[in-house]
Write a protein that holds these residues in place. Structure first.
Motif, PDB file in Angstrom:
ATOM      1  N   ASN A   1       4.787 -28.950   1.745  1.00 23.50           N
ATOM      2  CA  ASN A   1       4.292 -27.882   0.891  1.00 23.50           C
ATOM      3  C   ASN A   1       3.344 -28.529  -0.125  1.00 23.50           C
ATOM      4  N   ASP A   2       2.045 -28.445   0.136  1.00 18.57           N
ATOM      5  CA  ASP A   2       1.052 -29.164  -0.643  1.00 18.57           C
ATOM      6  C   ASP A   2       0.883 -28.572  -2.033  1.00 18.57           C
ATOM      7  N   CYS A   3       0.324 -29.408  -2.898  1.00 18.29           N
ATOM      8  CA  CYS A   3      -0.062 -28.972  -4.241  1.00 18.29           C
ATOM      9  C   CYS A   3      -1.543 -28.587  -4.231  1.00 18.29           C
ATOM     10  N   VAL A   4      -1.879 -27.557  -4.957  1.00 17.38           N
ATOM     11  CA  VAL A   4      -3.255 -27.061  -5.030  1.00 17.38           C
ATOM     12  C   VAL A   4      -3.579 -26.728  -6.481  1.00 17.38           C
ATOM     13  N   TRP A   5      -4.889 -26.594  -6.739  1.00 17.58           N
ATOM     14  CA  TRP A   5      -5.344 -26.125  -8.049  1.00 17.58           C
ATOM     15  C   TRP A   5      -5.512 -24.608  -7.988  1.00 17.58           C
ATOM     16  N   ILE A   6      -5.002 -23.908  -8.985  1.00 16.27           N
ATOM     17  CA  ILE A   6      -5.145 -22.459  -9.041  1.00 16.27           C
ATOM     18  C   ILE A   6      -5.826 -22.079 -10.356  1.00 16.27           C
TER      19      ILE A   6
ATOM     20  N   VAL B   1      -4.769 -25.032 -13.160  1.00 18.15           N
ATOM     21  CA  VAL B   1      -3.496 -25.742 -13.310  1.00 18.15           C
ATOM     22  C   VAL B   1      -2.992 -26.104 -11.913  1.00 18.15           C
ATOM     23  N   PRO B   2      -2.262 -27.206 -11.792  1.00 15.43           N
ATOM     24  CA  PRO B   2      -1.711 -27.562 -10.474  1.00 15.43           C
ATOM     25  C   PRO B   2      -0.455 -26.755 -10.174  1.00 15.43           C
ATOM     26  N   ALA B   3      -0.264 -26.436  -8.900  1.00 13.83           N
ATOM     27  CA  ALA B   3       0.920 -25.683  -8.466  1.00 13.83           C
ATOM     28  C   ALA B   3       1.238 -26.067  -7.028  1.00 13.83           C
ATOM     29  N   ARG B   4       2.494 -25.928  -6.649  1.00 12.26           N
ATOM     30  CA  ARG B   4       2.932 -26.226  -5.288  1.00 12.26           C
ATOM     31  C   ARG B   4       3.050 -24.922  -4.497  1.00 12.26           C
ATOM     32  N   LEU B   5       2.537 -24.953  -3.269  1.00 12.00           N
ATOM     33  CA  LEU B   5       2.574 -23.763  -2.422  1.00 12.00           C
ATOM     34  C   LEU B   5       4.006 -23.442  -2.008  1.00 12.00           C
ATOM     35  N   ILE B   6       4.327 -22.159  -2.022  1.00 14.80           N
ATOM     36  CA  ILE B   6       5.617 -21.674  -1.526  1.00 14.80           C
ATOM     37  C   ILE B   6       5.444 -20.974  -0.188  1.00 14.80           C
ATOM     38  N   ALA B   7       4.347 -20.221  -0.047  1.00  9.01           N
ATOM     39  CA  ALA B   7       4.098 -19.497   1.206  1.00  9.01           C
ATOM     40  C   ALA B   7       2.623 -19.138   1.281  1.00  9.01           C
TER      41      ALA B   7
END
Length: 625
Positions: A590-595, A610-616
């Motif tokens: 489950n990669d981290c992305v910038w949102i 901000v950085p966040a980890r994908l859930i779905a």
């Protein structure tokens, strides 16, 4: 462009030596694109058999092989001389006939092929006359190679074995500058500067050259300071990231390093090495700092050399990083030790131990241990002094990076002259043709197969041009063009979702797969719809209706990012989200992305991200969207 390649992996030892041609006025983004047909196969060169080094007959056969290769290239280059001297009429797309002067501007090949074709020794630089004992120094102050002068010496002194002063001077010139007499295939070309034919190459110079040596140096450095296990632990703990493949093995367990692996190594090497060299003792602070500076400077130089557009500032950064690398690379000098130097160091230690063993018999037992420790430290110091005095970092890939700056000023960026694209051409133009042959007189069959394939592609391109121009084509031709036309590519700004998962039908199934209750996920979807979607595409605000909407759960998001300093060229970043499922039979990913979480004036330099980890990753399909 030329590059030897293997046709068989496990039997037969079949090889091919293709020669390709392309034109310089095609943009590199098109020329280097697979399937653009901008790199054309000219011919297949004869590959001489492997010969021993000591036999006189083999040495004679080696000279015959070199003359044969030179004769083949003379036939290939014969039409080029007339076009370079007098020009050739060429039909252009504007309907006019232009007189063009076709001049060879570069030859893309790895170092050993440049050695063969330029007629120089393997430890000689094809660009400058740096002495073999000075390969580890910066090559900027050395004189550029003058192949015309070498050719003049060859004509003036046809018999180098004579005792005349001129013959002795010619022998000294050949030996000092690493010249192999009469083996330069580019001699006689019109309007060609032979030193400028060599082009720096990221793949063979950096990834398969300097990085290969750097990897061995780091292994020795870690072993000396007992940090190998810490390096392996940090190596195996690397997290996932779009476009980065997580290592499956420990660093010491990887046996084959190719260009792709070396490129990935450059992305994470500095971080892993920094983690492995944490908390040094008082004797390790300075060596650790110097090793990290050396590795950082080489990696920074590599990153700057990859830019497709350079400015005076970026070139000055490259020069600064190269200078820093040369100033700090001596920290790894002891790991470039030769067998002869190692034997001398061992003999030195043994001699010192024999002398002190006789002296230690007269020392009281209470003082022997302290004296033994002092003697061991002195042995190590003298052994390291011998190693540093007789070892060197002299190999030919070191001075090649000093020519990057001049190449950028004269010819443009480094990546557009790369051997990687020749290796991509091998598959379509050589290896696919080899698989269609019966392996009898295979060279003719490979050339014939590619000639037919190229003619058909050119015919299709001409028909497509006529169709776009409104020409009246037969119905069967139009139907054939529709069948062979590739699928349209998506717009550059569009993001693609791939990897559909089964057994997910509605919002309730989505919440169950993500371990989120419908009472939590439905209000969040409604809030997102109100804040982010236009009125005509918003979700229904009735939770009962929202739960029944069809949903597709996916595992991959392709994000097209504009390439640095480029317009219209995009890099694909792949973000993956498998939830609780395993990725490639390993752990879940489950990669981290910038949102975007706010306006550009928020969070300082992050500009609202901000950085966040994908859930779905999912799509909701209904009549509302």
């Amino acid at each position: 462009m030329s590059d030897q390649t293997n046709l068989t992996n496990f039997s037969g030892d079949k090889k091919a030596w293709p020669v390709y041609m392309t034109i310089g006025n095609v943009p590199s983004t098109i020329r280097n694109r697979p399937g653009s047909m901008a790199i054309l196969l000219l011919g297949l060169l004869p590959i001489p058999a492997k010969l021993a080094k000591s036999s006189r007959a083999d040495k004679l056969q080696r000279l015959i092989n070199a003359d044969t290769v030179r004769g083949v290239f003379k036939l290939i280059f014969a039409p080029l001389n007339g076009a370079a001297r007098e020009g050739a009429p060429i039909d252009y797309a504007d309907g006019k006939i232009w007189r063009c002067f076709l001049i060879m501007s570069g030859w893309i090949a790895d170092h050993m092929e440049n050695v063969t074709l330029h007629g120089i020794k393997s430890n000689a630089c094809p660009k400058c006359e740096v002495h073999p004992e000075e390969l580890g120094s910066r090559a900027g102050h050395h004189r550029a190679r003058d192949y015309a002068r070498y050719e003049r010496y060859e004509h003036e002194n046809p018999f180098l074995d004579s005792e005349t002063h001129d013959a002795a001077h010619a022998r000294y010139t050949n030996e000092t500058h690493g010249i192999r007499r009469g083996q330069n295939v580019f001699q006689g070309l019109v309007r060609v500067l032979m030193p400028d034919l060599h082009k720096p190459d990221m793949l063979n110079t950096i990834y398969l050259g300097l990085f290969k040596h750097l990897r061995d140096w780091i292994q020795g450095f870690l072993k000396k300071h007992a940090r190998q296990q810490a390096f392996d632990d940090a190596w195996k703990a690397l997290p996932t990231y779009p476009g980065f493949f997580v290592p499956k093995k420990a660093y010491r367990e990887v046996t084959q390093w190719h260009g792709k692996e070396m490129r990935k190594l450059g992305c994470c090497l500095l971080g892993v090495l920094t983690v492995a060299l944490r908390q040094p003792d008082s004797t390790q602070v300075q060596p650790f700092r110097r090793a990290l500076t050396c590795v950082r400077s080489l990696l920074d130089f590599t990153m700057m050399a990859q830019y497709r557009s350079q400015t005076p500032e970026t070139i000055s950064y490259m020069e600064e990083y190269a200078t820093q690398f040369h100033e700090t690379k001596d920290i790894f000098l002891e790991f470039r030790i030769s067998k002869r130097t190692q034997e001398k160091a061992d003999e030195l230690r043994k001699g010192m131990r024999r002398q002190r063993a006789q002296m230690r018999e007269r020392v009281p037992p209470s003082q022997r241990r302290r004296i033994r420790d002092d003697d061991r430290e002195e042995e190590n110091d003298q052994g390291m002094e011998l190693i540093h005095s007789e070892s060197n970092i002299n190999f030919v890939k070191i001075p090649l990076i000093s020519h990057f700056r001049d190449h950028i000023y004269m010819f443009g960026n480094i990546p557009k002259y790369s051997t990687e694209y020749g290796k991509l051409a091998h598959k379509e133009q050589i290896k696919d043709g080899w698989r269609r042959t019966n392996e009898i007189d295979a060279a003719r069959q490979i050339l014939s197969s590619y000639s037919r394939q190229h003619a058909i592609h050119m015919r299709i391109l001409n028909l497509e041009f006529l169709q776009r121009a409104g020409a009246d084509l037969p119905t069967e031709v139009v139907e054939h063009l529709e069948k062979t036309r590739p699928a349209p590519t998506p717009p550059a700004h569009r993001r693609m979702l791939n990897g559909l998962r089964d057994n997910i039908h509605d919002v309730v199934d989505l919440g169950r797969a993500c371990d989120i209750s419908p009472e939590t996920i439905c209000p969040e979807l409604i809030r997102y719809s109100r804040l982010s979607l236009p009125p005509d595409r918003r979700l229904p605000e009735n939770p009962a209706i929202l739960r029944t909407l069809p949903v597709e759960l996916l595992t991959q998001l392709e994000i097209l990012v504009l390439a640095y300093l480029e317009s219209g060229v995009y890099d694909i970043q792949r973000a993956r989200c498998t939830g609780a499922q395993l990725f490639r039979n390993q752990t879940s990913r489950n990669d981290c992305v910038w949102i975007q979480a706010g306006g550009e004036n928020m969070y300082g330099a992050l500009r609202g991200h901000v950085p966040a980890r994908l859930i779905a990753l999912f799509k909701i399909r209904s009549g509302y969207m």
